[in-house]
Enzyme design. Structure first.
Site, PDB file in Angstrom:
ATOM      1  CB  SER A  97      12.869  15.041 -23.505  1.00 52.67           C
ATOM      2  OG  SER A  97      12.774  13.984 -24.412  1.00 52.67           O
ATOM      3  CD  GLU A 144      16.646  16.892 -22.085  1.00 52.58           C
ATOM      4  OE1 GLU A 144      16.265  15.758 -21.820  1.00 52.58           O
ATOM      5  OE2 GLU A 144      16.814  17.301 -23.249  1.00 52.58           O
ATOM      6  NE  ARG A 156      19.041  13.436 -23.107  1.00 51.08           N
ATOM      7  CZ  ARG A 156      19.314  12.215 -23.578  1.00 51.08           C
ATOM      8  NH1 ARG A 156      20.482  11.659 -23.350  1.00 51.08           N
ATOM      9  NH2 ARG A 156      18.422  11.577 -24.304  1.00 51.08           N
TER      10      ARG A 156
HETATM   11  C1  LIG Z   1      12.462  18.445 -31.537  1.00 52.16           C
HETATM   12  C2  LIG Z   1      13.645  18.328 -30.603  1.00 52.16           C
HETATM   13  C3  LIG Z   1      14.205  17.093 -30.388  1.00 52.16           C
HETATM   14  C4  LIG Z   1      15.315  16.954 -29.524  1.00 52.16           C
HETATM   15  N1  LIG Z   1      15.854  15.715 -29.346  1.00 52.16           N
HETATM   16  C5  LIG Z   1      16.914  15.556 -28.528  1.00 52.16           C
HETATM   17  C6  LIG Z   1      17.496  14.265 -28.330  1.00 52.16           C
HETATM   18  O1  LIG Z   1      17.073  13.280 -28.928  1.00 52.16           O
HETATM   19  N2  LIG Z   1      18.551  14.159 -27.485  1.00 52.16           N
HETATM   20  C7  LIG Z   1      19.075  15.241 -26.834  1.00 52.16           C
HETATM   21  O2  LIG Z   1      20.035  15.072 -26.085  1.00 52.16           O
HETATM   22  N3  LIG Z   1      18.550  16.484 -27.006  1.00 52.16           N
HETATM   23  C8  LIG Z   1      17.491  16.659 -27.835  1.00 52.16           C
HETATM   24  N4  LIG Z   1      16.941  17.905 -28.007  1.00 52.16           N
HETATM   25  C9  LIG Z   1      17.516  19.059 -27.270  1.00 52.16           C
HETATM   26  C10 LIG Z   1      18.550  19.884 -28.099  1.00 52.16           C
HETATM   27  O3  LIG Z   1      18.412  19.636 -29.461  1.00 52.16           O
HETATM   28  C11 LIG Z   1      19.990  19.569 -27.686  1.00 52.16           C
HETATM   29  O4  LIG Z   1      20.172  19.782 -26.312  1.00 52.16           O
HETATM   30  C12 LIG Z   1      21.006  20.436 -28.441  1.00 52.16           C
HETATM   31  O5  LIG Z   1      22.329  20.040 -28.146  1.00 52.16           O
HETATM   32  C13 LIG Z   1      20.846  21.935 -28.138  1.00 52.16           C
HETATM   33  O6  LIG Z   1      21.648  22.640 -29.070  1.00 52.16           O
HETATM   34  P1  LIG Z   1      21.453  24.190 -29.306  1.00 52.16           P
HETATM   35  O7  LIG Z   1      22.588  24.650 -30.164  1.00 52.16           O
HETATM   36  O8  LIG Z   1      20.091  24.455 -29.820  1.00 52.16           O
HETATM   37  O9  LIG Z   1      21.636  24.733 -27.827  1.00 52.16           O
HETATM   38  P2  LIG Z   1      20.878  25.933 -27.086  1.00 52.16           P
HETATM   39  O10 LIG Z   1      19.457  25.541 -26.862  1.00 52.16           O
HETATM   40  O11 LIG Z   1      21.122  27.207 -27.775  1.00 52.16           O
HETATM   41  O12 LIG Z   1      21.648  25.945 -25.695  1.00 52.16           O
HETATM   42  C14 LIG Z   1      21.502  24.886 -24.782  1.00 52.16           C
HETATM   43  C15 LIG Z   1      22.456  25.134 -23.608  1.00 52.16           C
HETATM   44  O13 LIG Z   1      23.792  25.068 -24.076  1.00 52.16           O
HETATM   45  C16 LIG Z   1      24.485  26.290 -23.810  1.00 52.16           C
HETATM   46  N5  LIG Z   1      25.363  26.532 -24.952  1.00 52.16           N
HETATM   47  C17 LIG Z   1      25.031  26.560 -26.259  1.00 52.16           C
HETATM   48  N6  LIG Z   1      26.118  26.739 -27.019  1.00 52.16           N
HETATM   49  C18 LIG Z   1      27.171  26.847 -26.165  1.00 52.16           C
HETATM   50  C19 LIG Z   1      28.573  27.052 -26.335  1.00 52.16           C
HETATM   51  N7  LIG Z   1      29.128  27.192 -27.540  1.00 52.16           N
HETATM   52  N8  LIG Z   1      29.354  27.133 -25.224  1.00 52.16           N
HETATM   53  C20 LIG Z   1      28.819  27.002 -23.991  1.00 52.16           C
HETATM   54  N9  LIG Z   1      27.490  26.806 -23.774  1.00 52.16           N
HETATM   55  C21 LIG Z   1      26.689  26.725 -24.846  1.00 52.16           C
HETATM   56  C22 LIG Z   1      23.402  27.340 -23.646  1.00 52.16           C
HETATM   57  O14 LIG Z   1      23.863  28.402 -22.824  1.00 52.16           O
HETATM   58  C23 LIG Z   1      22.301  26.514 -22.986  1.00 52.16           C
HETATM   59  O15 LIG Z   1      22.565  26.394 -21.604  1.00 52.16           O
HETATM   60  C24 LIG Z   1      15.841  18.083 -28.869  1.00 52.16           C
HETATM   61  C25 LIG Z   1      15.260  19.352 -29.098  1.00 52.16           C
HETATM   62  C26 LIG Z   1      14.177  19.464 -29.962  1.00 52.16           C
HETATM   63  C27 LIG Z   1      13.585  20.813 -30.211  1.00 52.16           C
END
Ligand SMILES: Cc1cc2nc3c(=O)[nH]c(=O)nc-3n(C[C@H](O)[C@H](O)[C@H](O)COP(=O)(O)OP(=O)(O)OC[C@H]3O[C@@H](n4cnc5c(N)ncnc54)[C@H](O)[C@@H]3O)c2cc1C
Length: 348
Positions: free
Chosen positions: A242, A338, A169
Site C-alpha cells: 500500500s 506510507e 501504521r
Molecule cells: C507486496 C508488499 C506487501 C506489503 N504488505 C504489507 C502489509 O500487509 N502490512 C504492512 O504493514 N506492511 C506491508 N508492506 C510494507 C512492508 O512490508 C513493511 O512495512 C515491512 O515491515 C518493511 O520491512 P523492511 O525490512 O523491508 O523495511 P525497510 O523498507 O527496509 O524500511 C522501512 C523503514 O523502517 C526503517 N528500518 C528498517 N529496519 C530498521 C531497524 N532495524 N531499525 C530502525 N529502523 C529500521 C527504515 O529506515 C525505513 O524507514 C508490504 C510491502 C510489500 C512490498
C-alpha cells in the site's frame, strides 16, 4: 583486528528496494553484531556521512542517489525466553530475521498470534516502525519490548511496548529522527489460539481448502495463499505494498463524506476517529490502472503504486503527488504516503 562490518562504497541499491528503482549510495554497510553496528555508525560519523537504515527495502521509495551511508542490520537469531507472569510465550527475534520466516518459526513452536501477519515482506527490525498490520491484526498486540541502539545517548536501550507509541501504521520510531536503531524485538505470544477469521476472505479461503476447524498454521497458509493471489510480487513488479495510509478523520467529517458518497467504505477507529478506504478514494478519482511511463497505479489495487521496469523514484513520487492533489481537491481528504521516502537534499 577482524572487520566488524562489511563496507561497499558507491553501492548499487536497485536490488535492495522492492520498487526496484535505480539508485546508488555513497556507501553501504552491513553488520551482523551489535558492535559492528556501532562501529559502522562511528565510521559514518568520522566521514561526515548521514546514516539511512535499511531492512528488506520493502517500505521505502528511494528518490535519488543517497549522499549517505546506508546501514543494513543483519543480526540473526531467535531466542525462546521464559514464560512471562501473564502466561504468554516470550520470544526475542533479532532485527535481521526475515519476518515471514519468523512467523512460521513461532507457529512451529506452538506460539500463536502472528498468523494473520504471514507473508508481509521485510525484516523483524522494521516491523515495529510502522506497526505492521494485516487481516485485522496489528503487530502492537504481540510486542513486549523493542531493543534498540539509541544514537543520541549512544547506548543500547529496552523500550517497553507501552512506550513505543504504537497506533495505526505508526510508532514513535517514525518520528524520532532515526534516533533508534532496532536490534531485536521481544514478543509475547499466546499458547492458546484465538483465531481472527472475519477479515478479507480468510474464512472463505479456509472453507475452499476444506478446513472446518482451523489451527493457527492453517490461517497462516490461508493468508499466504490470499496474499500470493492478490498482491503483486515485487520480484516481478516493483512495489512497496500500500502506498498510502487509510486516512483517519473525525467521525462527523467522515459521516458527511459518507452522506455525499454512500459507497465510500468508512470504519470506526480509535479515539473517536473514522478510517476511510484510501483505495476507494483513489479509484473514484479515476487513477486505478493509470500509467505514466513505467510509473503506474496497479490494475487491481488503486492503493498500490508499481514500477513496470524503469520508473525512477522521482517519477513514482510525482505520480503519488498528483494522486494526493486530486483526492484532496475532490474529497477534501489528505492522503499520507506510507513508505519512507529517502532522498538526499543536496542532490535534488
Ligand atoms: C507486496 C508488499 C506487501 C506489503 N504488505 C504489507 C502489509 O500487509 N502490512 C504492512 O504493514 N506492511 C506491508 N508492506 C510494507 C512492508 O512490508 C513493511 O512495512 C515491512 O515491515 C518493511 O520491512 P523492511 O525490512 O523491508 O523495511 P525497510 O523498507 O527496509 O524500511 C522501512 C523503514 O523502517 C526503517 N528500518 C528498517 N529496519 C530498521 C531497524 N532495524 N531499525 C530502525 N529502523 C529500521 C527504515 O529506515 C525505513 O524507514 C508490504 C510491502 C510489500 C512490498
Amino acid at each position: 583486528m577482524t572487520q566488524r562490518f562489511e563496507l561497499i562504497r558507491d553501492a548499487d541499491l536497485q536490488r535492495l528496494n522492492s520498487f526496484g528503482v535505480a539508485a546508488r549510495a555513497r556507501a553501504l554497510a552491513r553488520a551482523d553484531t551489535r558492535d559492528g553496528l556501532v562501529a559502522a555508525l562511528d565510521f559514518a560519523a568520522s566521514q561526515g556521512l548521514r546514516v539511512e537504515v535499511l531492512g528488506g527495502g520493502s517500505n521505502v521509495l528511494i528518490v535519488n542517489d543517497l549522499d549517505a551511508l546506508v546501514l543494513q542490520p543483519q543480526l540473526r537469531g531467535i531466542e525462546w525466553l521464559r514464560q512471562g507472569a501473564d502466561g504468554r510465550i516470550r520470544v526475542r527475534a533479532a532485527a535481521g530475521e526475515n519476518w515471514h520466516a519468523f512467523v512460521g518459526a513461532t507457529l512451529a513452536q506452538g506460539a500463536c498470534g502472528l498468523e494473520n501477519l504471514a507473508l508481509i515482506p521485510g525484516n523483524v527490525g522494521a516491523a515495529p516502525i510502522q506497526n505492521i498490520g494485516a487481516y485485522g491484526v496489528e503487530l502492537e498486540r504481540f510486542v513486549a519490548a523493542v531493543e534498540a541502539y539509541d544514537r543520541v545517548e549512544r547506548r543500547f536501550v529496552r523500550i517497553e511496548a507501552a512506550d513505543c507509541g504504537f497506533s495505526y501504521r505508526d510508532s514513535r520510531f517514525k518520528h524520532d529522527g532515526e534516533r533508534h536503531l532496532i536490534v531485536a524485538v521481544e514478543f509475547a505470544l499466546s499458547a492458546s489460539p484465538q483465531l481472527l477469521l472475519d477479515y478479507a476472505g480468510v474464512r472463505e479461503e479456509l472453507r475452499s481448502l476444506g478446513i472446518a476447524n482451523p489451527a493457527p498454521v492453517d490461517v497462516y497458509r490461508a493468508v499466504s495463499a490470499i496474499r500470493q493471489r492478490k498482491l503483486p510480487d515485487p520480484a516481478r513488479l516493483g512495489n512497496a505494498g500500500s502506498f498510502f495510509k487509510n486516512p483517519l478523520l473525525p467521525a462527523d467529517q467522515a459521516l458527511r463524506l459518507k452522506i455525499g458518497h454512500p459507497g465510500l467504505p468508512v470504519y470506526p477507529a480509535a479515539a473517536g476517529l473514522s478510517k476511510l478506504a484510501a483505495g476507494w478514494l483513489i479509484e473514484h478519482c479515476g487513477w486505478k490502472g493509470y500509467r505514466d511511463g513505467d510509473a503506474a497505479v496497479h490494475q487491481q489495487h488503486a492503493l498500490v503504486l508499481v514500477n513496470h521496469g524503469h520508473a525512477s523514484g522521482r517519477q513514482i513520487l510525482a505520480l503519488a503527488q498528483r494522486i494526493q492533489a486530486d483526492v484532496q481537491a475532490r474529497f477534501g481528504v489528505e492522503l499520507e504516503i506510507e513508505p519512507r521516502v529517502l532522498r538526499s537534499p543536496v542532490l535534488q
